[in-house]
Design a protein around this motif. Sequence first.
Motif: not given
Length: 160
Positions: A112, A114, A30, A34-38
């Motif tokens: 973000p 979060s 995580y 960016t609040n994304k998974f890589y």
Amino acid sequence: MKFIKGIFPWKRTLITSLLVILLLSVFNFYGLYTNKFYFFKISNYIFPLLALGHLLFLYVMWFKIKEDELSDPPMRNLEYILYFISLVYIYKLIETLTTLFSYGQYDNHLIPASFLPMGIFIVLLYVLLLLLTFLTFSYRREIVGTYTFDEMNQHVDNWN
């Protein structure tokens, strides 16, 4: 220490450690900013691979306690590997804290919502994992026994 061991008996300690390792393995992919998974970053796979050593140690602890066996040299070597893995956990904790403290540097950027809740949750998971790891070492000394193999070898009857 008795209070902590009252909350986390050995079985609950091992199960909670397993759950925390699984959660941290997922959150390792995580990205806070960016609040994304890589999933395509190779460095994100280091933690889950090292966590396999921790999981193996938890299995060996469970087996030794259930079968009422004593400690042995492979378990000792595995524990020494877990000391190194604990250093990686500390590094990841510091890395996450550094990311969290950089929050004020990016006031003008879109961060973000979060960011702080997830960051604090991940930091708490790392702290909990470190505490549970050292508690597991304590239970190993109490329940499974210490690593005094010289004394064990003197009680072996070599003539039979």
